[in-house]
Design a protein around this motif. Structure first.
Motif, short mmCIF file in Angstrom:
data_model
loop_
_atom_site.label_atom_id
_atom_site.label_comp_id
_atom_site.label_asym_id
_atom_site.label_seq_id
_atom_site.Cartn_x
_atom_site.Cartn_y
_atom_site.Cartn_z
N ILE A 116 1.81 8.05 2.68
CA ILE A 116 3.09 7.65 2.09
C ILE A 116 2.94 7.44 0.59
CG2 ILE A 116 4.82 5.81 2.02
CD1 ILE A 116 4.37 5.45 5.05
N GLU A 117 1.86 6.77 0.21
CA GLU A 117 1.63 6.52 -1.22
C GLU A 117 1.42 7.83 -1.97
OE1 GLU A 117 1.85 3.71 -2.97
OE2 GLU A 117 2.62 2.84 -1.12
N ILE A 150 2.11 -4.41 0.38
CA ILE A 150 2.49 -3.76 -0.88
C ILE A 150 3.51 -4.58 -1.67
CG2 ILE A 150 3.53 -1.68 -1.91
CD1 ILE A 150 2.48 -0.10 0.47
N ARG A 186 4.52 -3.65 5.39
CA ARG A 186 4.70 -3.09 4.04
C ARG A 186 4.89 -4.19 3.03
NH1 ARG A 186 5.99 1.46 1.33
NH2 ARG A 186 7.23 1.20 -0.56
N SER A 216 -1.73 6.26 7.27
CA SER A 216 -0.29 6.52 7.12
C SER A 216 0.20 6.03 5.76
CB SER A 216 0.48 5.83 8.24
OG SER A 216 0.10 6.34 9.50
N TYR A 217 -0.27 4.83 5.38
CA TYR A 217 0.14 4.29 4.09
C TYR A 217 -0.40 5.12 2.94
CZ TYR A 217 2.63 0.08 5.43
OH TYR A 217 3.57 -0.78 5.90
N GLU A 218 -1.61 5.61 3.09
CA GLU A 218 -2.17 6.46 2.04
C GLU A 218 -1.35 7.73 1.89
OE1 GLU A 218 -6.21 7.07 3.05
OE2 GLU A 218 -6.89 5.12 2.28
N VAL A 259 -3.12 2.87 10.51
CA VAL A 259 -2.04 2.42 9.63
C VAL A 259 -2.39 2.69 8.17
CG1 VAL A 259 -0.68 0.43 8.89
CG2 VAL A 259 -1.33 0.67 11.29
N ARG A 260 -3.65 2.49 7.81
CA ARG A 260 -4.09 2.72 6.43
C ARG A 260 -3.89 4.17 6.02
NH1 ARG A 260 -8.29 4.67 3.86
NH2 ARG A 260 -9.38 5.14 5.80
#
Length: 276
Positions: free
Chosen positions: A139-140, A91, A87, A135-137, A132-133
């Motif tokens: 989360i975002e 980010i 992260r 999951s981050y999307e 992972v991408r």
């Protein structure tokens, strides 16, 4: 000028002393959490000083930038990733990565007197595993929804505060208007009170003047009467009264009656003196 070289002994190479851009590609690195990511491209804008060309080429070869830029970029990126989470790399700290690379590259070049100036560094977003991408999307997306909800709540709160402020201002204005009206009424009533006091004072003064005039007239009349009540005036009035009597009596006692009557009149109308 002219230069000569011996075949198979001397060699010649062109060295660029203007600004150039070195592109370092496919840089793998592992984060502190063990996730391997790739930086597709990192561009380094640099320039070799003309007065350092001979020394730098002699010490590090014609491909001096491989050691001081390409290899150094790989080293710094791996150091950065190994100390931070995915992260942070992807980010939180990504916006500081270019400045950190410029500082690290320039410090090493200055330390070894390479004559290389690092002008700028451009870093592309790292490539992370697809799972992972996603999951981050997600989360975002949740963060964006939360941000929108918070902003909406702020707007609603601000509107409520504005409405409360308007109501408070309206109440204060109404209070001020009422205060002004009350003060105006008080001023009017005080004016009426003053007018009544003035009218009463005028009336009292007029009545006092009338009373003073009556008293003065009575005093003058009394003084005039006192001046008129002389013995001669009393005798004159007595004679007039006798003359108006229809009956006249004759005899020896009549003079005495007149004298006593006159004395009685004098005693009646003469001012009395008090004994001390």
């Amino acid at each position: 000028g002219w230069h000569t070289k011996y075949p198979f002994i001397d060699s010649m190479a062109e060295v660029q002393v203007t600004m150039q851009t070195d592109s370092v590609t496919e840089i793998p690195c592992g984060t502190s959490g063990g996730v391997v990511i790739f930086f597709d491209r990192i561009e380094v804008v640099n320039r070799l000083k003309a007065d350092h060309v001979s020394k730098t080429v002699r010490d590090y070869g014609i491909n001096y930038d491989k050691m001081w830029i390409f290899d150094k970029i790989h080293h710094e990126i791996n150091q950065f990733c190994s100390k931070h989470t995915l992260r942070e790399v992807f980010i939180d700290l990504f916006d500081t990565l270019d400045e950190n690379l410029i500082t690290a590259l320039q410090q090493d070049c200055n330390k070894h007197d390479t004559g290389i100036d690092i002008i700028n560094v451009r870093v592309t977003k790292p490539r992370i595993p697809e799972s992972v991408r996603k999951s981050y999307e997600a989360i975002e997306a949740e963060k964006a929804a939360l941000f929108l909800a918070l902003e909406h709540a702020k707007v609603v709160s601000k509107e409520a505060e504005t409405e409360a402020s308007r109501a408070r201002i309206a109440a204060e204005m109404a209070k001020s208007v009422r205060t002004i009206e009350v003060e105006k009424e008080i001023i009017v009533k005080e004016g009426v009170k003053k007018m009544k006091l003035i009218e009463a004072e005028i009336y009292l003064n007029a009545e006092k003047a009338v009373a003073d005039a009556a008293l003065y007239s009575a005093k003058l009349e009394a003084e005039a009467n006192a001046l008129k009540l002389t013995p001669a005036y009393l005798q004159y009035q007595t004679l007039r009264a006798i003359a108006n009597v229809s009956k006249i009596y004759f005899g020896d006692s009549i003079p005495k009656m007149l004298i006593e009557g006159q004395a009685g009149f004098e005693q009646l109308f003469s001012p009395k003196k008090e004994k001390l």
